[in-house]
Design an enzyme around this catalytic site. Structure first.
Site, PDB file in Angstrom:
ATOM      1  N   ASP A 110       0.801  -1.235   0.000  1.00  0.00           N
ATOM      2  CA  ASP A 110       0.000   0.000   0.000  1.00  0.00           C
ATOM      3  C   ASP A 110       0.830   1.280   0.000  1.00  0.00           C
ATOM      4  O   ASP A 110       0.270   2.378  -0.112  1.00  0.00           O
ATOM      5  CB  ASP A 110      -0.948   0.005   1.212  1.00  0.00           C
ATOM      6  CG  ASP A 110      -0.212  -0.258   2.532  1.00  0.00           C
ATOM      7  OD1 ASP A 110      -0.757  -0.992   3.379  1.00  0.00           O
ATOM      8  OD2 ASP A 110       0.908   0.257   2.714  1.00  0.00           O
ATOM      9  N   HIS A 125       6.689  -7.590  -1.529  1.00  0.00           N
ATOM     10  CA  HIS A 125       5.598  -8.131  -2.339  1.00  0.00           C
ATOM     11  C   HIS A 125       5.080  -7.147  -3.366  1.00  0.00           C
ATOM     12  O   HIS A 125       3.977  -7.311  -3.873  1.00  0.00           O
ATOM     13  CB  HIS A 125       4.454  -8.599  -1.426  1.00  0.00           C
ATOM     14  CG  HIS A 125       4.859  -9.693  -0.482  1.00  0.00           C
ATOM     15  ND1 HIS A 125       4.171  -9.954   0.675  1.00  0.00           N
ATOM     16  CD2 HIS A 125       5.896 -10.567  -0.519  1.00  0.00           C
ATOM     17  CE1 HIS A 125       4.763 -10.970   1.315  1.00  0.00           C
ATOM     18  NE2 HIS A 125       5.819 -11.355   0.620  1.00  0.00           N
TER      19      HIS A 125
END
Ligand code: BV8
Length: 264
Positions: A110, A125
């Site tokens: 995010d 990731h």
């Protein structure tokens, strides 16, 4: 392992953090929970309620139903655009200015650590706000995506390619340069903090254990017990937005105390 509710680091770990030369912080989805982003294993809501994230975040799921996976990411992206870092993200950015070196290795996609001002962040990731070609893995611009009416948009590079999120799916290898940097930090750090992760997803979950094996102190911050808990020097059973600002305050006071001690 010393388990404590509340926010206070033990005197032993506080002394080790105060003297630390390189702090490694591993964060997981729990780090973003208080910014309003559901954790990865929280029950999915709405139309996604019938799916497990592990069953959507895979190349096979995208292959089988590109539109369903693309739409899931589009919904998550729109959520990320509405949230802000919380006091825990900002506390980590402030702790970085108190120690010689601090590396954040995050499993989150995010971008909230960077938004809070942290600059040494390894995104194991990937990042949900970036897209790439499903075949060539070349980056695809937001302009290209916004001009397309397809879901997912086609790739501008390869005729059979599609746009996909630039994240690491289950069964995919992590970006080797990022993983290597994260492992280097795990081997070099002298203090490791694991925040908001179930410590289940590999290879991320191995990093705190690598740090421990190389002599680092290990602190876990998580309201619940995880497989890492028994290995930690201390587990603070609280949330990221509560515990990290308290840790910052303790470290500031301890550093000030150290600076005021007469030099022998
Ligand atoms: C790979 C991006 C080579 C996508 C994600 C070894 C053993 C077993 C399995 C494997 C292994 N090696 C590889 C595997 C397979 C697999 C794996 O680990 N499976 C697991 C499920 C067993 N790993 C891979 O496939 C990796 N690739 O290794 O390649 C390979 C390949 C195949 C086979 C062998 C080798 C790639 C993994 C990356 C997957 N992509 N995300 C997307 O986001 O859509 S992972 C995903 O899970 C998220 O990134 C998430 O961050 C991450 C981990 O979950 P958590 O962060 O822990 O989040 P979770 O929701 O689970 O828990 C939240 C925690 O926070 C809880 O503990 C909770 O108590 C706490 N919490 C809640 N609120 C708060 C809080 N804490 C603090 N404050 C709060 N307020």
């Amino acid at each position: 392992m010393k388990e404590t509710n509340g926010n206070l680091l033990s005197s032993q770990l506080l002394a080790q953090l105060t003297e630390a030369r390189h702090v490694l912080v591993l964060t997981g989805a729990g780090m973003s929970a208080e910014s309003g982003i559901p954790t990865f294993r929280d029950a999915q809501s709405g139309i996604w309620g019938k799916f497990r994230p592990e069953d959507l975040a895979t190349p096979e799921a995208f292959e089988a139903n590109p539109s369903r996976v693309w739409e899931w990411y589009q919904e998550r992206r729109s959520k990320v655009l509405t949230v802000r870092p919380h006091a825990g993200h900002r506390a980590l950015a402030a702790i970085a200015s108190l120690v010689p070196e601090l590396t954040i290795v995050t499993q989150n996609v995010d971008g909230l650590h960077q938004l809070a001002g942290s600059d040494n962040v390894a995104e194991l990731h990937g990042n949900i706000m970036r897209s790439k070609c499903s075949i060539s893995h070349r980056p695809i611009s937001a302009e290209w995506l916004s001009d397309s009416s397809h879901s997912p948009p086609r790739s501008p590079y390869v005729s059979k390619g599609l746009a996909r999120p630039d994240v690491v799916w289950f069964g995919e290898v992590l970006p080797q340069n990022v993983l290597q940097a994260a492992m280097d930090s795990a081997l070099r750090c002298d203090f490791c903090i694991s925040v908001g992760t179930t410590s289940l997803v590999q290879p991320a979950a191995s990093l705190p254990l690598m740090a421990l094996e190389h002599g680092a102190s290990l602190l876990e911050i998580n309201p619940r017990e995880t497989p890492l808990s028994p290995h930690a020097g201390q587990c603070l059973r609280g949330t990221a937005a509560e515990v990290l600002p308290a840790l910052l305050a303790q470290l500031r006071a301890s550093k000030k105390d150290l600076d005021q001690r007469p030099r022998l």
